[in-house]
Design a protein around this motif. Structure first.
Motif, mmCIF file in Angstrom:
data_model
loop_
_atom_site.group_PDB
_atom_site.id
_atom_site.type_symbol
_atom_site.label_atom_id
_atom_site.label_comp_id
_atom_site.label_asym_id
_atom_site.label_seq_id
_atom_site.Cartn_x
_atom_site.Cartn_y
_atom_site.Cartn_z
ATOM 1 N N ALA A 28 0.832 -1.207 0.000
ATOM 2 C CA ALA A 28 0.000 0.000 0.000
ATOM 3 C C ALA A 28 0.866 1.256 0.000
ATOM 4 O O ALA A 28 0.587 2.216 -0.727
ATOM 5 C CB ALA A 28 -0.931 -0.006 1.212
ATOM 6 N N ASP A 29 1.928 1.254 0.784
ATOM 7 C CA ASP A 29 2.812 2.415 0.870
ATOM 8 C C ASP A 29 3.556 2.631 -0.443
ATOM 9 O O ASP A 29 3.651 3.762 -0.938
ATOM 10 C CB ASP A 29 3.799 2.221 2.027
ATOM 11 C CG ASP A 29 4.264 3.529 2.635
ATOM 12 O OD1 ASP A 29 3.404 4.387 2.923
ATOM 13 O OD2 ASP A 29 5.484 3.691 2.803
ATOM 14 N N CYS A 30 4.063 1.561 -1.031
ATOM 15 C CA CYS A 30 4.779 1.667 -2.304
ATOM 16 C C CYS A 30 3.844 2.120 -3.416
ATOM 17 O O CYS A 30 4.225 2.919 -4.277
ATOM 18 C CB CYS A 30 5.442 0.337 -2.660
ATOM 19 S SG CYS A 30 6.885 -0.054 -1.642
ATOM 20 N N ARG A 31 2.617 1.637 -3.401
ATOM 21 C CA ARG A 31 1.630 2.038 -4.405
ATOM 22 C C ARG A 31 1.321 3.527 -4.258
ATOM 23 O O ARG A 31 1.245 4.260 -5.247
ATOM 24 C CB ARG A 31 0.348 1.226 -4.266
ATOM 25 C CG ARG A 31 -0.683 1.507 -5.352
ATOM 26 C CD ARG A 31 -1.987 0.728 -5.176
ATOM 27 N NE ARG A 31 -1.781 -0.702 -5.051
ATOM 28 C CZ ARG A 31 -1.898 -1.395 -3.923
ATOM 29 N NH1 ARG A 31 -2.219 -0.785 -2.781
ATOM 30 N NH2 ARG A 31 -1.710 -2.694 -3.890
ATOM 31 N N GLN A 32 1.156 3.987 -3.037
ATOM 32 C CA GLN A 32 0.802 5.379 -2.774
ATOM 33 C C GLN A 32 1.932 6.325 -3.181
ATOM 34 O O GLN A 32 1.683 7.364 -3.783
ATOM 35 C CB GLN A 32 0.458 5.536 -1.282
ATOM 36 C CG GLN A 32 -0.105 6.889 -0.904
ATOM 37 C CD GLN A 32 0.932 7.792 -0.283
ATOM 38 O OE1 GLN A 32 1.870 7.347 0.356
ATOM 39 N NE2 GLN A 32 0.770 9.081 -0.478
ATOM 40 N N ILE A 33 3.166 5.962 -2.911
ATOM 41 C CA ILE A 33 4.311 6.807 -3.268
ATOM 42 C C ILE A 33 4.549 6.759 -4.777
ATOM 43 O O ILE A 33 4.846 7.759 -5.400
ATOM 44 C CB ILE A 33 5.564 6.403 -2.471
ATOM 45 C CG1 ILE A 33 5.359 6.781 -0.998
ATOM 46 C CG2 ILE A 33 6.816 7.060 -3.026
ATOM 47 C CD1 ILE A 33 6.433 6.284 -0.068
ATOM 48 N N GLY A 34 4.418 5.578 -5.361
ATOM 49 C CA GLY A 34 4.511 5.416 -6.813
ATOM 50 C C GLY A 34 5.891 5.014 -7.299
ATOM 51 O O GLY A 34 6.896 5.189 -6.614
ATOM 52 N N GLY A 35 5.907 4.444 -8.494
ATOM 53 C CA GLY A 35 7.149 4.071 -9.152
ATOM 54 C C GLY A 35 7.752 2.748 -8.719
ATOM 55 O O GLY A 35 8.863 2.429 -9.127
ATOM 56 N N MET A 36 7.027 1.979 -7.924
ATOM 57 C CA MET A 36 7.575 0.729 -7.400
ATOM 58 C C MET A 36 6.636 -0.437 -7.671
ATOM 59 O O MET A 36 6.344 -1.246 -6.796
ATOM 60 C CB MET A 36 7.853 0.878 -5.900
ATOM 61 C CG MET A 36 8.906 1.903 -5.584
ATOM 62 S SD MET A 36 9.071 2.242 -3.816
ATOM 63 C CE MET A 36 7.716 3.378 -3.563
#
Length: 107
Positions: A76-84
């Motif tokens: 969820a955190d990686c999706r929210q920040i983006g690019g991962m």
């Protein structure tokens, strides 16, 4: 159990490589302490869960339950920040495998 071990090992590798290579080079939100710590925690619990399953520990269902929770948070955190996207996918796959292992529906 073997597929869960493989998902955990893959997630460990992807999270570690993403954190150390992509996040550190990108900077900004990618290296904020809470996000970076979560990625490192995710990599570590994935490795630990794989080790518990490989050793046939009677506690592997408990480590898998924690692993699923942390992988879901990391995805969820990686999706929210983006690019991962690769990290998001690896975390989601591992979370699903570990959730099944923790519930006793995967052997």
């Amino acid at each position: 159990m073997q597929s869960c071990i493989e998902d955990c090992m893959n997630c460990h590798q992807v999270c570690l490589q993403t954190a150390m290579n992509y996040c550190l080079n990108t900077g900004g939100k990618h290296v904020e302490p809470e996000h970076f710590r979560l990625m490192m925690n995710c990599a570590e619990i994935c490795q630990t869960s794989a080790n518990f399953m490989l050793s046939n520990s009677r506690f592997h269902m408990r480590t898998c339950a924690v692993c699923a929770e942390i992988c879901e948070a990391c995805a969820a955190d990686c999706r929210q920040i983006g690019g991962m996207d690769e990290c998001v996918q690896a975390c989601q796959n591992c979370a699903e495998s570990c959730r099944q292992m923790a519930s006793g529906t995967q052997h």
